[in-house]
Design a protein around this motif. Structure first.
Motif, PDB file in Angstrom:
ATOM      1  N   PHE A 113      41.923  57.111  46.250  1.00 37.91           N
ATOM      2  CA  PHE A 113      42.945  56.088  46.509  1.00 37.91           C
ATOM      3  C   PHE A 113      44.317  56.754  46.631  1.00 37.91           C
ATOM      4  CE2 PHE A 113      45.471  52.304  46.144  1.00 37.91           C
ATOM      5  CZ  PHE A 113      46.561  52.670  45.352  1.00 37.91           C
ATOM      6  N   LEU A 155      42.697  47.972  52.106  1.00 39.40           N
ATOM      7  CA  LEU A 155      41.864  48.169  50.908  1.00 39.40           C
ATOM      8  C   LEU A 155      40.589  47.346  50.961  1.00 39.40           C
ATOM      9  CD1 LEU A 155      44.758  47.766  48.334  1.00 39.40           C
ATOM     10  CD2 LEU A 155      43.737  49.931  49.092  1.00 39.40           C
ATOM     11  N   ASP A 181      36.083  49.293  47.384  1.00 39.27           N
ATOM     12  CA  ASP A 181      35.829  50.646  46.884  1.00 39.27           C
ATOM     13  C   ASP A 181      36.302  51.725  47.833  1.00 39.27           C
ATOM     14  OD1 ASP A 181      33.039  52.822  46.295  1.00 39.27           O
ATOM     15  OD2 ASP A 181      34.787  52.495  44.999  1.00 39.27           O
ATOM     16  N   HIS A 182      37.204  51.381  48.749  1.00 38.68           N
ATOM     17  CA  HIS A 182      37.702  52.413  49.679  1.00 38.68           C
ATOM     18  C   HIS A 182      39.097  51.996  50.158  1.00 38.68           C
ATOM     19  CE1 HIS A 182      37.603  55.774  52.294  1.00 38.68           C
ATOM     20  NE2 HIS A 182      37.112  55.215  53.396  1.00 38.68           N
ATOM     21  N   TYR A 218      45.627  39.216  47.297  1.00 39.57           N
ATOM     22  CA  TYR A 218      45.123  40.460  46.696  1.00 39.57           C
ATOM     23  C   TYR A 218      44.220  40.112  45.494  1.00 39.57           C
ATOM     24  CZ  TYR A 218      45.630  45.509  45.496  1.00 39.57           C
ATOM     25  OH  TYR A 218      45.431  46.852  45.239  1.00 39.57           O
ATOM     26  N   MET A 259      41.772  41.481  43.814  1.00 38.72           N
ATOM     27  CA  MET A 259      41.515  42.450  42.733  1.00 38.72           C
ATOM     28  C   MET A 259      42.730  42.595  41.824  1.00 38.72           C
ATOM     29  SD  MET A 259      39.276  45.482  44.435  1.00 38.72           S
ATOM     30  CE  MET A 259      40.335  45.686  45.862  1.00 38.72           C
ATOM     31  N   ASP A 275      42.183  40.378  33.490  1.00 39.78           N
ATOM     32  CA  ASP A 275      41.605  41.229  32.429  1.00 39.78           C
ATOM     33  C   ASP A 275      42.641  41.557  31.364  1.00 39.78           C
ATOM     34  OD1 ASP A 275      39.258  43.311  34.378  1.00 39.78           O
ATOM     35  OD2 ASP A 275      39.063  41.321  33.470  1.00 39.78           O
ATOM     36  N   TYR A 311      33.824  41.395  43.966  1.00 45.40           N
ATOM     37  CA  TYR A 311      34.474  41.569  42.673  1.00 45.40           C
ATOM     38  C   TYR A 311      35.106  40.297  42.083  1.00 45.40           C
ATOM     39  CZ  TYR A 311      33.904  46.668  42.563  1.00 45.40           C
ATOM     40  OH  TYR A 311      33.396  47.938  42.495  1.00 45.40           O
TER      41      TYR A 311
HETATM   42  C1  LIG Z   1      34.977  43.278  37.994  1.00 48.11           C
HETATM   43  C2  LIG Z   1      35.332  44.744  37.995  1.00 48.11           C
HETATM   44  C3  LIG Z   1      34.142  45.591  37.609  1.00 48.11           C
HETATM   45  C4  LIG Z   1      36.466  45.016  37.018  1.00 48.11           C
HETATM   46  N1  LIG Z   1      37.375  45.934  37.625  1.00 48.11           N
HETATM   47  C5  LIG Z   1      37.280  46.136  38.890  1.00 48.11           C
HETATM   48  N2  LIG Z   1      38.080  46.899  39.642  1.00 48.11           N
HETATM   49  C6  LIG Z   1      39.233  47.513  39.050  1.00 48.11           C
HETATM   50  C7  LIG Z   1      40.341  47.619  39.950  1.00 48.11           C
HETATM   51  N3  LIG Z   1      40.022  47.930  41.328  1.00 48.11           N
HETATM   52  C8  LIG Z   1      41.041  47.852  42.234  1.00 48.11           C
HETATM   53  N4  LIG Z   1      42.108  47.126  41.845  1.00 48.11           N
HETATM   54  C9  LIG Z   1      43.129  46.957  42.714  1.00 48.11           C
HETATM   55  N5  LIG Z   1      43.153  47.483  43.947  1.00 48.11           N
HETATM   56  C10 LIG Z   1      42.102  48.231  44.328  1.00 48.11           C
HETATM   57  S1  LIG Z   1      41.857  49.035  45.848  1.00 48.11           S
HETATM   58  C11 LIG Z   1      40.351  49.647  45.404  1.00 48.11           C
HETATM   59  C12 LIG Z   1      39.545  50.489  46.340  1.00 48.11           C
HETATM   60  C13 LIG Z   1      40.012  51.924  46.322  1.00 48.11           C
HETATM   61  F1  LIG Z   1      41.188  52.007  46.916  1.00 48.11           F
HETATM   62  C14 LIG Z   1      40.021  49.283  44.145  1.00 48.11           C
HETATM   63  C15 LIG Z   1      41.003  48.458  43.521  1.00 48.11           C
HETATM   64  C16 LIG Z   1      38.642  48.093  41.681  1.00 48.11           C
HETATM   65  C17 LIG Z   1      37.805  47.075  41.051  1.00 48.11           C
HETATM   66  S2  LIG Z   1      35.953  45.261  39.551  1.00 48.11           S
END
Ligand SMILES: CC1(C)CN=C(N2CCN(c3ncnc4sc(CCF)cc34)CC2)S1
Length: 489
Positions: free
Chosen positions: A143, A165, A168-169, A264, A266, A273, A307
């Motif tokens: 990332f 975004l 996962d990428h 957004y 996530m 959380d 997610y």
């Molecule tokens: C329900 C869960 C298992 C708890 N946390 C999770 N994540 C934690 C935060 N994550 C994220 N949070 C904000 N922005 C992004 S952009 C991205 C892909 C790589 F660039 C991942 C991600 C990924 C997912 S999913």
């Protein structure tokens, strides 16, 4: 043009979390766009000072006063800020003509970052996401490389280059209409990077990794939300640095209140959380945040993201709301069923594996020890949602080049289904509904809209749902009881 303005400099030296908040607020509320390099360096310095080994040792012996931070001097920031600008400008001419970026330009910026990284290092380590890590340790995670490319383009005056975004990428969009796409970083282990290429049109486009071409395409302010989401408070495998967690939560609320998390999911989930752990007075509760993340994914991304449902399912699970957790996980499964599983989808595979083989069996264990009438084992809608959950995973496998299920899945699956008595299973009313055109089909991409599942509190699963179940589910339900298809039997 962004840039380190005098009004920003006036906020230094920064001594506490509120000072950081002021800097971010100032950058976000002013007309000109926020400076990604400045904010990433500041967030990286704070995270590094509060999660390094010395910080951990310090925390243990001298509890520092609450909300305080090691003093952040302007000099510390300026040196790194100017270093980033000189790395960019000594390799690539700034955009004097204010023209849109080209693929060649984006690839060259990616090459500058890529070729300046340490030769080999553990890519999954924590705290490798910020420009602070890049400028002081020449290390970035997947990332972090994508973010650095976007920050580099901003520093060079290419304001059309934005972060895209998936779950996962990360990649970039650019060009006059923002419709050009380019890989700028690697993904996963042992995969050849595809930097410079446009985002998959081939088989990879049906994999979850590219979310059916429904990525979060960031504005500058959403890129700030991405760097804030990427803040990592971990001190070690078991502890978080409290001040970093609090800073991340306050910054996410600032972005939420300014409306920059609307598209957004996530980031809203991350805030949920943090809120679950320590709720902030006068703010919407975490339960609502998880619902808002789902609404955002349904509203802006055609419900192609998994997610948001696993954020919500995890919340219900942790709070022993098992019936609700089953529904969230069944909804997550309804998303994945339309994708083809590819080897790039390991992360979401692990997510479903943990739900199916750890979380659901744990729920079955604790629920089958009690005999209360309110047990989920007496609730047909729980059985119905479990079938929907397993069926989605089976259908995910159908038509995929890579298998999903193996014997390790079957035992917990049968174990779970057979925990429901036949009289409960028989209440899952299979309505024989011959509306062929409604049938789910991955081929032509149609699938149930939600009202095809009559609301589950009448535990109706239409026969076409069952006939659309994967053979293994059909076999299992038949094995459990021939009643399931003929309730009046
Ligand atoms: C329900 C869960 C298992 C708890 N946390 C999770 N994540 C934690 C935060 N994550 C994220 N949070 C904000 N922005 C992004 S952009 C991205 C892909 C790589 F660039 C991942 C991600 C990924 C997912 S999913």
């Amino acid at each position: 043009m962004a840039g380190f303005r005098d009004s920003d400099k006036a906020l230094f030296p920064i001594k506490n979390i509120n000072g950081i908040l002021q800097l971010f607020r100032h950058q976000l509320e002013n007309a000109r766009e926020p400076d990604l390099a400045l904010l990433s360096i500041v967030a990286g310095i704070v995270e590094s000072k509060l999660t390094s080994r010395s910080a951990a040792a310090l925390q243990l012996c001298e509890p520092i006063e609450p909300n305080s931070l090691p003093v952040l001097e302007i000099h510390d920031v300026q040196v790194l800020y100017e270093k980033f600008h000189s790395i960019m400008k000594s390799n690539i001419d700034p955009n004097k003509s204010n023209s849109p970026a080209t693929r060649d330009l984006v690839k060259r910026v990616s090459d500058v970052i890529w070729n300046s990284l340490t030769r080999s290092y553990y890519k999954d380590k924590a705290h490798l996401q910020s420009l602070y890590s890049y400028l002081t340790g020449s290390k970035l995670d997947c990332f972090g490389v994508a973010f650095a490319v976007v920050a580099g383009c901003q520093a060079l005056g290419y304001n059309d280059v934005h972060l895209a975004l998936s779950e996962d990428h990360a990649w970039v969009v650019f060009g006059e209409h923002g419709t050009e796409t380019a890989e700028v970083t690697w993904h996963g282990k042992g995969n050849e990077d595809k930097r410079g290429q446009e985002i998959g049109k081939g088989v990879s486009s049906r994999s979850w990794l590219y979310v059916n071409n429904k990525p979060v395409v960031c504005t500058r302010k959403m890129e700030v939300a991405a760097l804030v989401s990427a803040i990592n408070p971990s001190l070690n495998a078991t502890h978080d640095a409290y001040e970093v967690s609090l800073l991340q939560q306050e910054l996410l609320w600032l972005l939420y209140d300014l409306g920059h998390l609307k598209k957004y999911p996530m980031a809203i989930g991350n805030l949920g959380d943090l809120e679950e752990i320590s709720p902030k007075e006068g703010k919407v509760p975490c339960k609502v945040l998880f619902e808002e993340a789902i609404y955002s994914a349904r509203n802006y991304y055609n419900n192609q993201h998994v997610y948001p449902y696993t954020y919500q399912g995890g919340y219900f699970y942790r709070n022993k709301m098992y019936k609700e957790a089953f529904e969230s996980w069944a909804n997550a499964s309804d998303v994945i069923r339309l994708y083809n599983y590819s080897r790039d989808d390991e992360e979401i595979y692990k997510e479903f594996l943990e739900i199916a083989n750890e979380l659901i069996p744990h729920i079955m264990k604790v629920e089958s020890s009690g005999f209360s009438a309110s047990s989920i084992l007496k609730k047909p809608e729980c059985f119905a949602n479990l079938l929907r959950f397993y069926d989605g995973i089976c259908q995910w496998e159908e038509g995929s080049a890579t298998p999903v299920l193996h014997i390790g899945w079957a035992k917990p699956l049968v174990n779970t289904i057979s925990k429901f008595d036949s009289d409960v299973r028989a209440q899952v009313n299979i309505i024989c509904d011959k509306l062929e055109e409604d049938k789910m089909s991955k081929k032509n991409g149609t699938y149930f809209n939600n009202n095809n599942y009559a609301s589950l509190n009448q535990t109706n699963l239409k026969e076409k749902d069952l006939t659309n179940f994967h053979p293994s589910i059909e076999a299992l339900t038949a094995a459990c009881s021939e009643k399931i298809l003929n309730p009046e039997y």
